[in-house]
Design an enzyme around this catalytic site. Structure first.
Site, PDB file in Angstrom:
ATOM      1  N   ARG A   1     -10.879  -1.771 -16.369  1.00 37.35           N
ATOM      2  CA  ARG A   1     -10.618  -2.824 -15.564  1.00 37.35           C
ATOM      3  C   ARG A   1     -11.372  -3.268 -14.280  1.00 37.35           C
ATOM      4  O   ARG A   1     -12.057  -4.550 -14.128  1.00 37.35           O
ATOM      5  CB  ARG A   1      -9.393  -2.401 -14.624  1.00 37.35           C
ATOM      6  CG  ARG A   1      -8.875  -3.498 -13.350  1.00 37.35           C
ATOM      7  CD  ARG A   1      -7.308  -3.289 -12.979  1.00 37.35           C
ATOM      8  NE  ARG A   1      -6.280  -3.634 -13.515  1.00 37.35           N
ATOM      9  CZ  ARG A   1      -5.520  -4.794 -13.765  1.00 37.35           C
ATOM     10  NH1 ARG A   1      -5.984  -5.767 -12.820  1.00 37.35           N
ATOM     11  NH2 ARG A   1      -4.747  -4.917 -14.342  1.00 37.35           N
TER      12      ARG A   1
ATOM     13  N   GLU B   1      -1.932  -5.180  -5.192  1.00 35.45           N
ATOM     14  CA  GLU B   1      -3.363  -4.947  -4.920  1.00 35.45           C
ATOM     15  C   GLU B   1      -4.346  -6.224  -4.507  1.00 35.45           C
ATOM     16  O   GLU B   1      -5.106  -5.732  -3.784  1.00 35.45           O
ATOM     17  CB  GLU B   1      -3.880  -4.475  -6.540  1.00 35.45           C
ATOM     18  CG  GLU B   1      -3.058  -3.099  -6.980  1.00 35.45           C
ATOM     19  CD  GLU B   1      -3.288  -2.792  -8.285  1.00 35.45           C
ATOM     20  OE1 GLU B   1      -2.624  -3.409  -9.073  1.00 35.45           O
ATOM     21  OE2 GLU B   1      -3.891  -1.982  -8.786  1.00 35.45           O
TER      22      GLU B   1
HETATM   23  N1  MTE Z   1       2.226  -1.034  -0.512  1.00 40.59           N
HETATM   24  C1  MTE Z   1       2.739   0.205   0.021  1.00 40.59           C
HETATM   25  N2  MTE Z   1       3.194  -0.028   1.409  1.00 40.59           N
HETATM   26  N3  MTE Z   1       2.511   1.457  -0.338  1.00 40.59           N
HETATM   27  C2  MTE Z   1       1.980   1.600  -1.531  1.00 40.59           C
HETATM   28  O1  MTE Z   1       1.930   2.924  -1.838  1.00 40.59           O
HETATM   29  N4  MTE Z   1       0.663   0.789  -3.528  1.00 40.59           N
HETATM   30  C3  MTE Z   1       0.111  -0.317  -3.920  1.00 40.59           C
HETATM   31  C4  MTE Z   1       0.749  -1.683  -3.595  1.00 40.59           C
HETATM   32  N5  MTE Z   1       1.081  -1.866  -2.292  1.00 40.59           N
HETATM   33  C5  MTE Z   1       1.451   0.731  -2.301  1.00 40.59           C
HETATM   34  C6  MTE Z   1       1.666  -0.540  -1.619  1.00 40.59           C
HETATM   35  C7  MTE Z   1      -0.265  -0.331  -5.496  1.00 40.59           C
HETATM   36  S1  MTE Z   1      -1.866   0.605  -5.731  1.00 40.59           S
HETATM   37  C8  MTE Z   1       0.161  -1.124  -6.427  1.00 40.59           C
HETATM   38  S2  MTE Z   1      -0.350  -0.968  -8.003  1.00 40.59           S
HETATM   39  C9  MTE Z   1       1.444  -1.693  -5.952  1.00 40.59           C
HETATM   40  O2  MTE Z   1       1.889  -1.669  -4.730  1.00 40.59           O
HETATM   41  C10 MTE Z   1       2.698  -1.449  -6.887  1.00 40.59           C
HETATM   42  O3  MTE Z   1       3.726  -2.220  -6.747  1.00 40.59           O
HETATM   43  P1  MTE Z   1       4.188  -3.344  -7.246  1.00 40.59           P
HETATM   44  O4  MTE Z   1       3.811  -3.405  -8.626  1.00 40.59           O
HETATM   45  O5  MTE Z   1       5.684  -3.494  -6.902  1.00 40.59           O
HETATM   46  O6  MTE Z   1       3.122  -4.227  -6.371  1.00 40.59           O
HETATM   47 MO1  MOS Z   2      -1.730   0.945  -8.342  1.00 43.13          MO
HETATM   48  S1  MOS Z   2      -3.664   1.554  -8.136  1.00 43.13           S
HETATM   49  O1  MOS Z   2      -1.977   0.126  -9.855  1.00 43.13           O
HETATM   50  O2  MOS Z   2      -0.718   2.166  -8.539  1.00 43.13           O
END
Ligand code: MTE
Ligand code: MOS
Length: 751
Positions: free
Chosen positions: A318, A697
């Protein structure tokens, strides 16, 4: 409320609060480790941690631990009935005979209390034969210490393009890793029932993989193991692959003792033992034409993988797929390697290598703009992708214009032109304080590079009274996925929100799930829920009744199946890891940010005065949730780039910044004084649930604007055209040295 055939209740798109917000703020929300209070006869597990970065375990004698009151069992490699490995690559011995990083667990002690387990762990006798350790990425490169594949993304003819370029520059860019610092540390609680079925509650982003690792450690099948994740108190990628080993220790302990076993890391253990964002080292050459348009980039990116592979290969992939960020580069050769060092196994962290790849090109542009004599804002804007162009790995950049639209909106709404003039006047009047303003774009690919992960399942039950229970394969870590999924189900069935309940994620409800990661979970699980609801609605077609409840009841008496399993897979994706080319992403998420900072010339201390963000979330499923993700992602990115400074002792490999007192996290006082977030309008995305886009992200990378603004401010201490090299993280100390170099450049040019 009305039925599906009359006016639908549409809750998708409403700015709702997080479904557990009340529980979060009152403290009533249950996390994995809260279950310990509700579970009788729990045993507590404590690790025996190695005091060396690299050593052979010469002797391990658990017997003294058994003399400690309250110690019940010491778990060692000899107890493992299956595969002694805590990961999926077979390179992570759970009970190792070779220590690979400082603080690694060599065995675990179970006690009636955590204190008994701790004392027992201290009593275990271990002799180590120390081995030479490689701690820094530089030493790893020098020693040729690498692991995994070394892929290359290539297009065009880099050498010819560099030879023909009007301006060629080269440099090295280094960036630090980042500690996840989720509030809830790693936690697992395992129980075994009368039939030997293993039930593990785990704070995991990937329950299916936790299940698989628990099964292989126990030498059992997947159907013998159920993993449930209630919710996580933050994960940020740190619980994508790292929870498995701890869950396996708990499960092994429960299997051997027939009592519930709890593993919960203390903050110090979590920081010392678990993987972090990969730091990267990048060496690059870049060519521009007369107008400052990028012609070629040749770069070698080396990530610091730590002791084992974990997710380092996909993270590197990535990274390589994001070196272009939002810029058209005709000729590229991007080579990647994963260094093996004697540190924690570095892992997924919000952005999954994307931020590290993008930082390379942003650093290149930030450093080269003054050398080209082009304003950095102008340089970035000029190089943005245009429709019809494709990425270095061959995927057409659909909706390329959105990066420019977001950019122009940020510049207009942020009054950037006027403020630049104000800043120039301010800087002229203030010799010891300088301000800087920078705008940076984001383009981030959505979908797992690993095509098979782009699938999801859901289970939707409609009960006879019309109430709805949904299950899906995604986990909740605070990101608001469950909120969105309730909205999707309620909207699909045309019922009010309170008619839909969401049950915790578990592997015996929805099997074979992907990690909740890559920001794709609403796309994937939303698609699966939609599919299940569509099946139910199709069966309700023609069933009489004025209300939803009446129709559901009538359908039951007609013996219509009122529940359905839904499935979704993202179409149109392909990726060839051998040639590092294909169409790995479903779409791109775009954004732009303008940040203004003020830097003190005596100390390098700074404040972020104002940040404007325009970000593309498609048609938002849940605008309040998305706003939270954008703000949170931005602040977490700013933490990585400007504050959070991981340090290891380069002799014994000990993490020196192993607590909140030595590791600086962003807090309220580092928030921009003025933060304005706008969702990009008219951003409907075809083929995704309700036209929405992933948001988890991409906003993290909006924080590049802060780093570039700091570079601008530091440059303002020097003569016009000063190229500033800025360390990452750009801590006040780093900013001080950067502006000090700019100032001395000024002295050199004074006649
Ligand atoms: N937001 C919160 N509050 N806590 C988290 O741990 N993880 C992030 C993001 N936002 C996270 C977060 C990461 S690394 C990812 S990949 C995505 O949330 C995963 O969730 P989604 O696929 O529902 O966006
Ligand atoms: Mo998020 S780094 O893809 O868990």
């Amino acid at each position: 409320m009305t039925g599906p055939s009359s006016t639908r209740v549409r809750t998708v798109g409403l700015p709702l609060q997080h479904e557990s917000a009340d529980l979060h703020v009152t403290g009533a929300a249950l996390y994995t480790d809260d279950l310990v209070q509700r579970t009788p006869h729990v045993l507590h597990a404590h690790p025996v941690q190695a005091p060396h970065a690299h050593a052979r375990v010469a002797r391990l004698d658990p017997t003294p631990a058994y003399d400690v009151p309250g110690v019940v069992r010491v778990l060692t490699a000899a107890d493992v009935p299956g595969l002694n490995d805590g990961g999926v690559r077979n390179d992570e011995p759970l009970f190792p005979d070779e220590v690979m990083y400082h603080g690694q667990a060599v065995c675990w002690v179970l006690g009636e209390t955590l204190e008994a387990a701790r004392r027992g762990a201290a009593a275990v006798a271990v002799d180590y034969d120390e081995l030479p350790a490689i701690v820094t990425i530089g030493d790893a490169i020098a020693a040729d210490s690498f692991q995994g594949g070394q892929p290359t993304v290539a297009r065009g003819d880099v050498e010819a393009a560099l030879a023909g370029a009007a301006h060629v520059f080269s440099g090295v860019t280094e960036m630090a890793g980042q500690e996840h610092f989720y509030l809830e540390t790693h936690a697992s609680l395992a129980l075994v029932d009368e039939a030997g079925q293993v039930f593990v509650q785990s704070s995991t982003q990937h329950p299916t993989e936790t299940q698989e690792v628990v099964a292989h450690v126990l030498g059992r099948h997947s159907h013998d193991v159920t993993v449930q994740c209630l919710r996580m108190g933050g994960a940020f990628g740190g619980k994508e692959m790292q929870p498995h080993g701890y869950a396996a220790v708990a499960a092994l302990g429960a299997t051997l003792t027939r009592r519930p076993v709890r593993v919960r890391l203390t903050r110090a253990q979590d920081m010392a033992m678990t993987g972090k964002r990969h730091g990267f080292h990048a060496e690059w050459r870049v060519g521009f034409d007369e107008d400052g348009c990028l012609q070629a980039v040749d770069a070698t990116l080396t990530s610091d993988g730590g002791w084992s592979l974990d997710l380092s290969e996909p993270v590197l992939a990535r990274a390589l797929c994001h070196v272009d960020n939002a810029y058209w580069i005709p000729h590229v050769r991007l080579h990647g390697r994963v260094a093996q060092t004697h540190k924690t196994s570095q892992t997924a962290f919000r952005g999954f290598g994307g931020p590290q790849g993008m930082l390379v090109i942003e650093d290149v542009l930030g450093r080269c703009a003054p050398l080209l004599g082009v304003d950095p804002m102008e340089l970035r804007r000029r190089n943005l992708y245009a429709e019809g162009q494709s990425t270095p790995y061959g995927q057409p950049v659909r909706h390329a214009e959105r990066a420019g639209l977001a950019w122009d909106q940020v510049v207009a709404e942020g009054r950037v032109r006027d403020r630049l003039a104000e800043i120039e006047a301010f800087n002229a009047a203030h010799p010891h304080t300088k301000r800087g303003l920078a705008v940076t774009p984001v383009k981030f690919g959505i979908a797992f590079n690993f095509t098979a992960f782009n699938q999801a399942g859901a289970l939707v039950h409609v009960y006879k009274d019309g109430s709805v229970l949904i299950n899906h394969g995604g986990t909740e870590m605070g990101q608001g996925l469950h909120t969105k999924m309730i909205q999707v189900a309620a909207t699909a069935l045309g019922v009010p929100l309170d008619r839909v309940r969401l049950a915790p994620t578990r592997t015996d409800k929805v099997p074979n799930t992907s990690a909740t990661a890559a920001s794709s979970s609403s796309d994937l699980n939303g698609g699966a829920i939609q599919d299940a609801c569509d099946q139910i609605l199709a069966r309700l077609e023609g069933v009489p009744g004025d209300t939803w409840e009446e129709r559901v009841r009538a359908a039951y008496f007609q013996r219509v199946q009122l529940w359905a399993a839904g499935f979704y897979r993202t179409e149109g994706l392909h990726w060839d890891p051998a040639t590092m080319s294909g169409h790995p992403f479903k779409y791109f998420a775009y954004g732009a940010a303008a940040a203004e900072v003020e830097v003190d010339g005596f100390t390098g201390a700074y404040t972020t005065r104002r940040v404007d963000i325009v970000h593309d979330v498609g048609d938002s499923l849940s605008p309040l949730v998305d706003l939270g993700q954008i703000e949170g992602g931005f602040v977490q990115g700013a933490g990585w780039l400007t504050l959070e400074d991981l340090r290891w002792d380069d002799q014994d490999g000990r993490l020196l910044t192993g607590s909140a007192s030595t590791y600086k996290l962003p807090s309220l006082s580092e928030m921009p004084l003025d933060l304005r977030v706008t969702l990009l309008p008219h951003a409907h995305e075809d083929g995704v649930v309700h036209g929405s886009k992933a948001v988890g992200e991409p906003p993290l990378m909006l924080a590049f604007s802060v780093r570039e603004a700091l570079r601008q401010a530091a440059a303002a201490f020097g003569p016009p055209g000063t190229s500033v090299e800025l360390a990452s993280p750009a801590t006040p100390e780093a900013v001080y040295w950067a502006l000090e170099r700019a100032r001395s450049a000024a002295q050199v040019t004074v006649p």
